[in-house]
Enzyme design. Sequence first.
Site, short mmCIF file in Angstrom:
data_model
loop_
_atom_site.label_atom_id
_atom_site.label_comp_id
_atom_site.label_asym_id
_atom_site.label_seq_id
_atom_site.Cartn_x
_atom_site.Cartn_y
_atom_site.Cartn_z
N HIS A 186 34.65 42.79 33.04
CA HIS A 186 34.75 44.11 32.43
C HIS A 186 33.61 44.39 31.45
CE1 HIS A 186 38.79 45.60 33.77
NE2 HIS A 186 38.81 44.36 34.22
N SER A 214 31.05 44.89 37.64
CA SER A 214 31.10 44.17 38.91
C SER A 214 29.79 44.35 39.67
CB SER A 214 32.26 44.69 39.76
OG SER A 214 32.28 44.06 41.02
N LYS A 242 43.20 49.54 47.97
CA LYS A 242 42.46 48.61 48.83
C LYS A 242 42.95 47.18 48.62
CE LYS A 242 37.72 47.72 50.32
NZ LYS A 242 36.31 48.09 50.13
N ASP A 243 43.17 46.80 47.36
CA ASP A 243 43.68 45.47 47.07
C ASP A 243 45.07 45.27 47.65
OD1 ASP A 243 41.42 44.68 45.74
OD2 ASP A 243 42.19 45.09 43.74
N GLU A 296 42.88 16.14 51.22
CA GLU A 296 43.18 17.46 51.78
C GLU A 296 41.88 18.11 52.27
OE1 GLU A 296 46.36 19.47 51.86
OE2 GLU A 296 46.87 17.34 51.98
#
Length: 413
Positions: free
Chosen positions: A223, A227, A251-252, A295
């Site tokens: 912030h 971005s 969109k998210d 893993e």
Amino acid sequence: MKIPENTGDHSANTPPATGLAGWIDQRLPVISAFRAEYVDFRLPRNLNWLWNFGAILTVVLVLMLATGIFLAMNYTATDAGAFLSVEAIDRQLSGGWLLRAMHMTGANLFLAALYIHLFRGLYYGSYKAPREILWLTGLILLVMVMATAFAGYMLPWGQMSYWGADVITKAVGAVPVIGGALEHIMTGSDHLGDVFLHRFFVLHFLMAFLVVAVVGLHVTAVHISGSNNPLGIEPKSKKDTLTFHPYYTTKDLVGLIIFALIFTALMFFWPNLLAEPANYAPADPMHTPADIEPEWYFLPFYGLLQSVPSKFGGLLAAAGSIVVLFFLPWLDRSPIRSARFRPLCRVGLLGLVVAFVLLAVAGKHHAEGVWMIVARLAGLYYFGYFLVLLPLAARMEKTRPLPSSIAAAEGDA
């Protein structure tokens, strides 16, 4: 599609909170702060689906914390009781099997989403100024999540948990001078048992909440610096941006729904893709499994660990593969951020992904025979990309011209 210049600019039209919300906001402005940072906050208008993974990681982290707390209430961190308590969660606790399945699936998909998130940063140059702090906090999160995942993998105390711990503690013990002390700190005694399990249970639980704190720093950095975007150029006007809500919340949400479908399918229909069968047998120090492997998300580092003749050298290579990322903002001096405009780096980055996958496959094959050669070549390329190719590309690469603005690139100049 042509978007009007004032599209998404709701900040001026958002009325102040009234009633009880207004009374609270006057005294503790959390509502107005939330509106400014998560409703009216402006983002570049060209963010693609790779930017969904920030929201996905946040949701999965909350899921992991919630399920982990309930699992911890029924877990016994002792050599004799750990495996039995996990079995009791699966077979006797009401809904316990579902909580554990969600936690295990979440751990795997969290690391998968984190790797994709990291790749996005590499491809679009999100580590460049002014986002160095954003990049560094993200890498700190990566290290913390990997430590948390490793500690969590120990807790079921099955065969792979025990022997995985044995491999790592012996690798740490190979560190010159301080190796013995470090190994004793990890194990707490001369063997893997109650003290080791208790320490790693506390580490797993504590690290999960520390991750939340660093996530807060990471989001704050987003912030403050803003971005990045696929073009790697800064917004020049409101025409280049959209408000977070409703454009990116929608969109998210779509991305989260698709991710939830994948999550559910893996959890209910293909659970064995994310589990190691040998770990459903209790730890037995007298019986070594035929194949000891971590893993899948640790396999590339395991491949590096095994590709070096000495244990200490392998540990340095595995650790160095993460450490080198911290220096990336200063290794890559090109003024162009996005690999879209850097042909040499785009090809090089594709090679980096191939090398990472080959290291994982080599790790699964224990870097034996031809896989030893593959692992060494892939490891050399991995480090060569960061230490040689990127510094040279900044001087030699012929880049494509950048568009004048984000809006111009989308035909809305």
